[in-house]
Design a protein around this motif. Sequence first.
Motif, PDB file in Angstrom:
ATOM      1  N   ALA A  34       0.830  -1.202   0.000  1.00 31.71           N
ATOM      2  CA  ALA A  34       0.000   0.000   0.000  1.00 31.71           C
ATOM      3  C   ALA A  34       0.863   1.249   0.000  1.00 31.71           C
ATOM      4  CB  ALA A  34      -0.921   0.011   1.218  1.00 31.71           C
ATOM      5  N   ARG A  35       0.290   2.328  -0.515  1.00 34.04           N
ATOM      6  CA  ARG A  35       0.986   3.609  -0.546  1.00 34.04           C
ATOM      7  C   ARG A  35       0.631   4.468   0.662  1.00 34.04           C
ATOM      8  NH1 ARG A  35      -0.125   7.429  -5.649  1.00 34.04           N
ATOM      9  NH2 ARG A  35      -2.197   7.222  -4.733  1.00 34.04           N
ATOM     10  N   SER A  36      -0.607   4.322   1.171  1.00 33.02           N
ATOM     11  CA  SER A  36      -1.085   5.158   2.268  1.00 33.02           C
ATOM     12  C   SER A  36      -1.102   4.393   3.587  1.00 33.02           C
ATOM     13  CB  SER A  36      -2.504   5.654   1.960  1.00 33.02           C
ATOM     14  OG  SER A  36      -3.120   6.176   3.109  1.00 33.02           O
ATOM     15  N   PRO A  37      -0.321   4.815   4.569  1.00 31.07           N
ATOM     16  CA  PRO A  37      -0.349   4.139   5.876  1.00 31.07           C
ATOM     17  C   PRO A  37      -1.731   4.174   6.515  1.00 31.07           C
ATOM     18  CG  PRO A  37       1.564   5.572   5.714  1.00 31.07           C
ATOM     19  CD  PRO A  37       0.697   5.889   4.538  1.00 31.07           C
ATOM     20  N   GLY A  38      -2.438   5.303   6.394  1.00 30.22           N
ATOM     21  CA  GLY A  38      -3.747   5.431   7.018  1.00 30.22           C
ATOM     22  C   GLY A  38      -4.765   4.463   6.430  1.00 30.22           C
ATOM     23  N   ARG A  39      -4.796   4.367   5.114  1.00 28.23           N
ATOM     24  CA  ARG A  39      -5.743   3.454   4.475  1.00 28.23           C
ATOM     25  C   ARG A  39      -5.370   2.003   4.745  1.00 28.23           C
ATOM     26  NH1 ARG A  39      -7.033   5.948  -1.451  1.00 28.23           N
ATOM     27  NH2 ARG A  39      -8.775   4.497  -1.325  1.00 28.23           N
ATOM     28  N   ALA A  62       4.773   1.116  -0.150  1.00 30.89           N
ATOM     29  CA  ALA A  62       5.513   1.377  -1.380  1.00 30.89           C
ATOM     30  C   ALA A  62       4.603   2.076  -2.379  1.00 30.89           C
ATOM     31  CB  ALA A  62       6.048   0.083  -1.983  1.00 30.89           C
ATOM     32  N   ASP A  63       5.189   2.944  -3.176  1.00 29.16           N
ATOM     33  CA  ASP A  63       4.506   3.549  -4.312  1.00 29.16           C
ATOM     34  C   ASP A  63       4.901   2.730  -5.527  1.00 29.16           C
ATOM     35  OD1 ASP A  63       3.594   5.025  -6.429  1.00 29.16           O
ATOM     36  OD2 ASP A  63       4.446   6.926  -5.760  1.00 29.16           O
ATOM     37  N   LEU A  64       3.967   1.968  -6.084  1.00 29.95           N
ATOM     38  CA  LEU A  64       4.286   1.102  -7.209  1.00 29.95           C
ATOM     39  C   LEU A  64       4.596   1.886  -8.474  1.00 29.95           C
ATOM     40  CD1 LEU A  64       1.767  -1.845  -6.737  1.00 29.95           C
ATOM     41  CD2 LEU A  64       4.202  -1.791  -6.210  1.00 29.95           C
ATOM     42  N   GLY A  65       4.351   3.190  -8.457  1.00 23.09           N
ATOM     43  CA  GLY A  65       4.739   4.022  -9.577  1.00 23.09           C
ATOM     44  C   GLY A  65       6.224   4.300  -9.612  1.00 23.09           C
ATOM     45  N   VAL A  66       6.932   3.899  -8.579  1.00 20.14           N
ATOM     46  CA  VAL A  66       8.385   4.067  -8.513  1.00 20.14           C
ATOM     47  C   VAL A  66       9.000   2.668  -8.484  1.00 20.14           C
ATOM     48  CG1 VAL A  66      10.320   5.042  -7.227  1.00 20.14           C
ATOM     49  CG2 VAL A  66       8.109   6.224  -7.260  1.00 20.14           C
ATOM     50  N   GLY A  67       9.675   2.309  -9.560  1.00 19.12           N
ATOM     51  CA  GLY A  67      10.194   0.955  -9.685  1.00 19.12           C
ATOM     52  C   GLY A  67      11.090   0.536  -8.536  1.00 19.12           C
ATOM     53  N   ALA A  68      11.921   1.449  -8.077  1.00 19.19           N
ATOM     54  CA  ALA A  68      12.825   1.117  -6.977  1.00 19.19           C
ATOM     55  C   ALA A  68      12.051   0.762  -5.713  1.00 19.19           C
ATOM     56  CB  ALA A  68      13.780   2.279  -6.709  1.00 19.19           C
ATOM     57  N   ARG A  72      11.984  -2.795  -3.801  1.00 19.13           N
ATOM     58  CA  ARG A  72      12.295  -2.843  -2.373  1.00 19.13           C
ATOM     59  C   ARG A  72      11.196  -3.546  -1.592  1.00 19.13           C
ATOM     60  NH1 ARG A  72       9.180  -0.134   0.961  1.00 19.13           N
ATOM     61  NH2 ARG A  72       9.515   1.849  -0.107  1.00 19.13           N
ATOM     62  N   ALA A  73       9.926  -3.277  -1.939  1.00 18.93           N
ATOM     63  CA  ALA A  73       8.814  -3.964  -1.280  1.00 18.93           C
ATOM     64  C   ALA A  73       8.902  -5.459  -1.519  1.00 18.93           C
ATOM     65  CB  ALA A  73       7.480  -3.422  -1.792  1.00 18.93           C
ATOM     66  N   GLY A  74       9.272  -5.858  -2.736  1.00 19.39           N
ATOM     67  CA  GLY A  74       9.416  -7.278  -3.029  1.00 19.39           C
ATOM     68  C   GLY A  74      10.482  -7.932  -2.163  1.00 19.39           C
ATOM     69  N   ARG A  75      11.595  -7.243  -1.986  1.00 20.17           N
ATOM     70  CA  ARG A  75      12.656  -7.791  -1.138  1.00 20.17           C
ATOM     71  C   ARG A  75      12.189  -7.915   0.313  1.00 20.17           C
ATOM     72  NH1 ARG A  75      16.080  -4.258  -4.300  1.00 20.17           N
ATOM     73  NH2 ARG A  75      16.024  -2.724  -2.604  1.00 20.17           N
ATOM     74  N   GLU A  76      11.437  -6.908   0.786  1.00 20.68           N
ATOM     75  CA  GLU A  76      10.936  -6.962   2.162  1.00 20.68           C
ATOM     76  C   GLU A  76       9.956  -8.122   2.345  1.00 20.68           C
ATOM     77  OE1 GLU A  76       9.246  -3.147   2.897  1.00 20.68           O
ATOM     78  OE2 GLU A  76      11.196  -2.141   3.101  1.00 20.68           O
TER      79      GLU A  76
END
Length: 290
Positions: A34-39, A62-68, A72-76
């Motif tokens: 997710a991009r928003s912690p609150g949601r 993670a913001d999936l619009g940013v490849g990095a 990083r989310a995938g590694r986590e």
Amino acid sequence: MTRPIAVITGATSGLGRIAALELARRGYDLGIVARSPGRAEALLAELGEVTGGAARADVFLADLGVGAQARRAGREIAARYARLDVLVNNAGLHAFSQRVTAEGLAEMTAVNYLGPFALTQALTDTLLASAPARIVNVASEASRRAGSIAPAMDLRDTAPYTRRESMALYGRTKLMTIMWTRELARRLDAAKVTVNCCDPGFNATGLGRDLPGSAALRRVLDVLKVGDPRRGAGIIVRLATDPAFAHTTGGYFSVRDARPLRCPEPGRGEDVQRRLWTETESLLAGTGAA
């Protein structure tokens, strides 16, 4: 008995939220990208309510619009889970004007295609080690409006566009998703990991949230019971869990009774699908997301 684990993107609203709740009801623990912690926190509370606290859920911001960030989310996720049974790439965006990401890419292309590609690449080894596992990509019949596909150029296109022109560009990102699904299916051992995609149909969700008046339109559609997202979420959950699809890979399925659909031209050929894959890997390597 260990509960199966599903990772899902775009789960804090719309189809993804309904699919996440249904997967939890069916006994899955969840990884929420997710991009928003609150949601994300709101979804965690809802998951706790519908499962009586039985489902474990973890959030990966993670913001999936940013490849990095996708990588990083995938590694986590790979570090958090010893196994992964299902990956659902559901997050999507229909932008009605051009926006360029910090990596210099069109946001709609990045969110709808490049981010999911990078996330999946980061999780492929975990999925293979968890056999049998499944990948479900959310595509769209809007892909038939793409008109053309030139991978090297289209992946890097950041030219301005109008609201009317946005439909073909949105469709092209979904055509890329179908093409990627087909090529990924050929590259993976189907006995270990299957990968399929679907058209979830028309749904009154937040996908077109950038359109002026979209909130009012959604309220009207809700009253008229048009575009019920439960139907769209249903095909996602079905591909992720139904034993009937356990050995099916490389398919594109309709929300209407999971009817098989053909990849639209001009993205149907194996050569252009392979070319898209190669160009995508090259592009992501340049952004540090490969």
